[in-house]
Structure formats: C-alpha cells, structure tokens
Design a protein around this motif. Structure first.
Motif, PDB file in Angstrom:
ATOM      1  N   ALA A 177       0.835  -1.204   0.000  1.00 25.85           N
ATOM      2  CA  ALA A 177       0.000   0.000   0.000  1.00 25.85           C
ATOM      3  C   ALA A 177       0.873   1.258   0.000  1.00 25.85           C
ATOM      4  CB  ALA A 177      -0.928  -0.018   1.217  1.00 25.85           C
ATOM      5  N   LEU A 178       1.932   1.237   0.772  1.00 24.67           N
ATOM      6  CA  LEU A 178       2.831   2.387   0.829  1.00 24.67           C
ATOM      7  C   LEU A 178       3.497   2.603  -0.532  1.00 24.67           C
ATOM      8  CD1 LEU A 178       3.811   4.381   3.054  1.00 24.67           C
ATOM      9  CD2 LEU A 178       5.736   2.841   3.455  1.00 24.67           C
ATOM     10  N   ALA A 179       3.816   1.502  -1.216  1.00 22.39           N
ATOM     11  CA  ALA A 179       4.481   1.586  -2.515  1.00 22.39           C
ATOM     12  C   ALA A 179       3.545   2.169  -3.578  1.00 22.39           C
ATOM     13  CB  ALA A 179       4.985   0.203  -2.943  1.00 22.39           C
ATOM     14  N   VAL A 180       2.248   1.910  -3.449  1.00 23.85           N
ATOM     15  CA  VAL A 180       1.283   2.476  -4.405  1.00 23.85           C
ATOM     16  C   VAL A 180       1.305   4.004  -4.314  1.00 23.85           C
ATOM     17  CG1 VAL A 180      -1.182   2.686  -4.954  1.00 23.85           C
ATOM     18  CG2 VAL A 180      -0.197   0.429  -4.466  1.00 23.85           C
ATOM     19  N   ALA A 224       4.599   5.285  -5.803  1.00 21.95           N
ATOM     20  CA  ALA A 224       4.627   5.284  -7.272  1.00 21.95           C
ATOM     21  C   ALA A 224       3.985   6.569  -7.802  1.00 21.95           C
ATOM     22  CB  ALA A 224       3.913   4.048  -7.808  1.00 21.95           C
ATOM     23  N   ASP A 225       2.950   7.004  -7.120  1.00 15.17           N
ATOM     24  CA  ASP A 225       2.276   8.249  -7.468  1.00 15.17           C
ATOM     25  C   ASP A 225       3.210   9.454  -7.268  1.00 15.17           C
ATOM     26  OD1 ASP A 225      -0.385   8.643  -8.354  1.00 15.17           O
ATOM     27  OD2 ASP A 225      -0.609  10.008  -6.612  1.00 15.17           O
ATOM     28  N   GLU A 226       3.934   9.453  -6.168  1.00  9.68           N
ATOM     29  CA  GLU A 226       4.890  10.545  -5.908  1.00  9.68           C
ATOM     30  C   GLU A 226       5.987  10.572  -6.967  1.00  9.68           C
ATOM     31  OE1 GLU A 226       6.396  11.255  -1.934  1.00  9.68           O
ATOM     32  OE2 GLU A 226       4.631  10.334  -1.020  1.00  9.68           O
ATOM     33  N   VAL A 227       6.413   9.385  -7.389  1.00  2.96           N
ATOM     34  CA  VAL A 227       7.458   9.303  -8.422  1.00  2.96           C
ATOM     35  C   VAL A 227       6.942   9.929  -9.716  1.00  2.96           C
ATOM     36  CG1 VAL A 227       8.813   7.709  -9.863  1.00  2.96           C
ATOM     37  CG2 VAL A 227       8.581   7.277  -7.405  1.00  2.96           C
ATOM     38  N   ARG A 228       5.673   9.647 -10.058  1.00  2.19           N
ATOM     39  CA  ARG A 228       5.080  10.218 -11.276  1.00  2.19           C
ATOM     40  C   ARG A 228       4.976  11.737 -11.191  1.00  2.19           C
ATOM     41  NH1 ARG A 228       2.122   5.463 -11.539  1.00  2.19           N
ATOM     42  NH2 ARG A 228       0.639   6.249 -10.011  1.00  2.19           N
ATOM     43  N   GLY A 250      14.107  -0.306  -8.795  1.00  2.00           N
ATOM     44  CA  GLY A 250      13.847  -0.559 -10.205  1.00  2.00           C
ATOM     45  C   GLY A 250      12.350  -0.647 -10.488  1.00  2.00           C
ATOM     46  N   GLU A 251      11.635  -1.375  -9.630  1.00  2.00           N
ATOM     47  CA  GLU A 251      10.186  -1.535  -9.812  1.00  2.00           C
ATOM     48  C   GLU A 251       9.453  -0.205  -9.735  1.00  2.00           C
ATOM     49  OE1 GLU A 251      10.148  -5.922  -7.680  1.00  2.00           O
ATOM     50  OE2 GLU A 251       8.933  -4.313  -6.821  1.00  2.00           O
ATOM     51  N   LEU A 252       9.994   0.706  -8.921  1.00  3.44           N
ATOM     52  CA  LEU A 252       9.302   1.973  -8.683  1.00  3.44           C
ATOM     53  C   LEU A 252       9.806   3.100  -9.574  1.00  3.44           C
ATOM     54  CD1 LEU A 252       9.145   1.723  -4.803  1.00  3.44           C
ATOM     55  CD2 LEU A 252       7.156   2.027  -6.294  1.00  3.44           C
ATOM     56  N   GLY A 253      10.760   2.813 -10.453  1.00  2.00           N
ATOM     57  CA  GLY A 253      11.283   3.857 -11.342  1.00  2.00           C
ATOM     58  C   GLY A 253      12.162   4.855 -10.608  1.00  2.00           C
ATOM     59  N   ILE A 254      12.840   4.379  -9.575  1.00  3.08           N
ATOM     60  CA  ILE A 254      13.770   5.217  -8.820  1.00  3.08           C
ATOM     61  C   ILE A 254      15.182   4.737  -9.160  1.00  3.08           C
ATOM     62  CG2 ILE A 254      14.546   5.807  -6.484  1.00  3.08           C
ATOM     63  CD1 ILE A 254      11.599   5.162  -5.604  1.00  3.08           C
ATOM     64  N   THR A 276      13.898   9.083  -0.216  1.00  2.00           N
ATOM     65  CA  THR A 276      14.772   9.427  -1.338  1.00  2.00           C
ATOM     66  C   THR A 276      14.016  10.253  -2.383  1.00  2.00           C
ATOM     67  OG1 THR A 276      16.005   7.386  -0.963  1.00  2.00           O
ATOM     68  CG2 THR A 276      16.256   8.413  -3.119  1.00  2.00           C
ATOM     69  N   VAL A 277      12.758   9.861  -2.619  1.00  2.59           N
ATOM     70  CA  VAL A 277      11.924  10.600  -3.569  1.00  2.59           C
ATOM     71  C   VAL A 277      11.615  11.990  -3.017  1.00  2.59           C
ATOM     72  CG1 VAL A 277       9.636  10.654  -4.641  1.00  2.59           C
ATOM     73  CG2 VAL A 277      10.968   8.529  -4.634  1.00  2.59           C
ATOM     74  N   ARG A 278      11.335  12.065  -1.728  1.00  3.57           N
ATOM     75  CA  ARG A 278      11.018  13.369  -1.136  1.00  3.57           C
ATOM     76  C   ARG A 278      12.239  14.283  -1.119  1.00  3.57           C
ATOM     77  NH1 ARG A 278       6.075  12.242   3.025  1.00  3.57           N
ATOM     78  NH2 ARG A 278       4.814  11.338   1.364  1.00  3.57           N
ATOM     79  N   ALA A 279      13.424  13.687  -0.963  1.00  2.92           N
ATOM     80  CA  ALA A 279      14.645  14.494  -1.014  1.00  2.92           C
ATOM     81  C   ALA A 279      14.782  15.123  -2.398  1.00  2.92           C
ATOM     82  CB  ALA A 279      15.857  13.631  -0.688  1.00  2.92           C
ATOM     83  N   ALA A 280      14.444  14.330  -3.434  1.00  2.00           N
ATOM     84  CA  ALA A 280      14.526  14.856  -4.801  1.00  2.00           C
ATOM     85  C   ALA A 280      13.463  15.943  -5.014  1.00  2.00           C
ATOM     86  CB  ALA A 280      14.339  13.720  -5.805  1.00  2.00           C
ATOM     87  N   ALA A 281      12.271  15.723  -4.480  1.00  2.00           N
ATOM     88  CA  ALA A 281      11.187  16.703  -4.642  1.00  2.00           C
ATOM     89  C   ALA A 281      11.537  18.023  -3.956  1.00  2.00           C
ATOM     90  CB  ALA A 281       9.881  16.134  -4.080  1.00  2.00           C
TER      91      ALA A 281
END
Ligand code: NAD
Length: 308
Positions: free
Chosen positions: A13-16, A19-23, A57-61, A288-293
């Motif tokens: 659920a967290l990964a779903v 994935a949205d944040e990555v997009r 890899g699965e999450l496009g990170i 890691t995604v939030r650091a990039a954002a």
C-alpha cells in the motif's frame, strides 16, 4: 492467538502511494536516485542492498551501488561519500552497516550531505529528530510506527487515544534503530503516553518489558523475547533480523521474538520475515523521492518537516 501484522501488505500500500509521488516528481522534471555505499561483504548488508536495488527498479527510482572492498580505508569511504554529495543525479545516500572495524562510522555519517542523508544519521538530522522537527525520519523506526498505525486503523482503534494511553517499551538503543524509535515516539503528533528504552544485557528484562502495551524489540538476539516477557494483550513489533542455522544445516531468518511462545499471549505480532522489513525498504525509497522533490522547491532556509 495474536493477530499477524502483515508488513508485506502494508508495504504494498505504501508503494502504491510512492509510485504516485514518483510520477508527480517526473511531471516536474525531477528524478530520484538512491546511492548505496558499502564496504566488505556482510551477508545481511548484501541482501538488503540487493532488495533495495530491485524495489527501486520496480518503482522507477534510480539506484547507484558503490561497493568497496573490506580493505577500503577511511579516506576511500569518505572519498566516495564526497563524490555522491556533489552528484546532482543522486538524491539520497545510504551507508550500509557494518563498515569494517578500521573505518570510523560516525565520521562517515558526519561527512554525508544532510540534504541527502535519508536515514538521518548525520548529527544535524539526528538532532532535528531528537528535537521533534525531523528532516528525514529514519526508515526502520518509521516503519515500526507506520505498521502500528496501519494495524490500529484496520482494527478500528482511535489511534490518538490508543497512543496517549499506551506505554511503549523499546528493547535496544542503537543509534540507527532503538534511539530514533524513542525520539519518533516523542515527536509524533499522536504522542505516546510514555516511551522507555531498555538495553541492559545483564537481566531483569521482563520487569521492563511486561510494562509495555507496545513492545518494540531491536536487539539482534534471536529468541530474546518469550511469553514471560510480554503482558497479556500487548502488541509486539519484532525488528530483529537474524540468520540462524538449524540442526539440519539450513539457515533461516528469525526475529528477536520467540513467536511460538509469544503469539498465544499477545494481541498482535509482526512476523519475521514479512513484518517491519518490507515497510522499511519502501520508506527509505520514499525519503529518497522526497529528497529529490525538495530540491525542486525554493529554498526558504527552513527545515521541511516530515513527521509521520
Ligand atoms: P545493534 O547491535 O546496533 O544494537 C542492538 C541493541 O540491543 C544495543 O543497544 C544492545 O545494547 C541491545 N541489546 C543486545 N542484547 C540485549 C539484551 N539481551 N537485552 C537487552 N538489550 C540488548 O543492532 P541494530 O542495528 O539496532 O539492529 C537490531 C536488530 O534489528 C538486528 O537484528 C538487525 O538485523 C535488525 N534490523 C532490522 C531492520 C528492519 O528493517 N527490520 C532494520 C535495521 C536493523
């Protein structure tokens, strides 16, 4: 018998959401990448590093591995960290433990750029967490609370009320798990009635742990917690990941909790494997995604809070 707190489901659920944040990040022209620094060939660290690479890899990170040999010097490790700090393609840096004994772990942590220190091990970030204003929440303690939150919600508990009247006892006080778990217990909005830490190996464990409504165990000692250490109806979160070899010569992964003895007594229990671990992995990539954002935000000079 205790309910099973399913970490795999929680992680999915967290990964779903992630994935949205990555997009959304990609829509703004951003991209996240985690760099993993290691030295030597510790089995646990190797397995963890591999799992992160697959999940990224699965999450496009992005994922950048920087493995060094066991003979790497302090200067070698610091050199790798310095280059990753400067690399604009890298948004988060994880230093895998254990480092070889001749490498000063604290010095390596101090060398990390605080803006890429997704595990909050740099003194500035550890300090911000201790003050209740974290820049990043370290992934294992975050996973402990996220799993608890998720389970309480599903059980129909009023979360804030539950935490207010609960006593949490953490067994283990490492800088990476036990201590930040206590700090997070204090920092969270749904503040906890009390948070204690216990890390004495000389005995008397049960006197402390039987006090707990929520028992979080991160000692790295297989089978440390048995039924007599647990209050009836307690919620038990097992952080331990230990490789043990049975009489048949096969190696299995077990936690710090003797599940067979504790399950009849507890209200809920996290399995190992499949409990805290999978949630930890996703949380680290989320940071890691939030650091990039954050790098796309105008710099206001203020710390952006991140209290789950
Ligand atoms: P660590 O060895 O750095 O720290 C262990 C702590 O437990 C120390 O404070 C020590 O004093 C205490 N301790 C040890 N034996 C004890 C005993 N008999 N009674 C009371 N306290 C005792 O380990 P760590 O890095 O904090 O990791 C703890 C465990 O959690 C390990 O099994 C590790 O593999 C696991 N871990 C799991 C995750 C995850 O995502 N699930 C993440 C990190 C670590």
């Amino acid at each position: 018998a205790a309910a099973v707190m399913d970490g795999r489901e929680c992680a999915r659920a967290l990964a779903v959401g992630l994935a949205d944040e990555v997009r959304r990040l990609a829509d703004r022209g951003g991209r996240a990448a985690l760099a993993v620094v290691s030295a030597g060939s510790d089995h646990g660290a190797t397995v963890y590093g591999r799992r992160l690479r697959r999940l990224a890899g699965e999450l496009g990170i992005g994922h950048v591995a920087r493995p060094l040999p066991a003979g790497a010097t302090q200067a070698d490790v610091l050199g790798v960290v310095a280059r990753l700090n400067e690399d604009p393609a890298v948004s988060g840096i994880l230093v895998l433990r254990p480092l070889p004994p001749h490498v000063d772990e604290a010095a390596v942590f101090r060398a990390l750029s605080p803006d890429k220190d997704v595990e909050s091990v740099h003194p500035e970030n550890a300090g911000l967490l201790a003050l209740g204003v974290p820049r990043f929440v370290p992934s294992t303690p975050a996973a402990v609370f996220h799993l608890l939150d998720t389970w309480l919600d599903a059980a129909g508990e009023d979360r804030a009320d539950f935490y207010h009247r609960s006593r949490i006892v953490v067994v283990g006080r490492s800088n990476t798990v036990g201590k930040p778990a206590v700090a997070l217990g204090c920092a969270r909005e749904a503040s906890v009635g009390s948070v204690d830490v216990w890390a004495d190996r000389t005995g008397g464990l049960g006197r402390h742990t039987r006090w707990a409504d929520v028992l979080v165990v991160a000692a790295g000692r297989p089978g440390l917690i048995r039924a007599e250490h647990v209050a009836p109806g307690a919620i038990v979160v097992d952080v331990g990941i230990n490789a043990v070899t049975g009489p048949d010569g096969r190696t299995r992964t077990v936690g710090d909790v003797d599940a067979a003895s504790v399950a009849p007594r507890a209200r809920a229990l996290t399995p190992v494997p499949g409990g805290v671990g999978p949630v930890t992995d996703v949380w680290l990539l989320r940071s890691t995604v939030r650091a990039a954002a954050r790098r796309l935000e105008p710099d206001t000079g203020r710390t952006l809070l991140e209290v789950p």
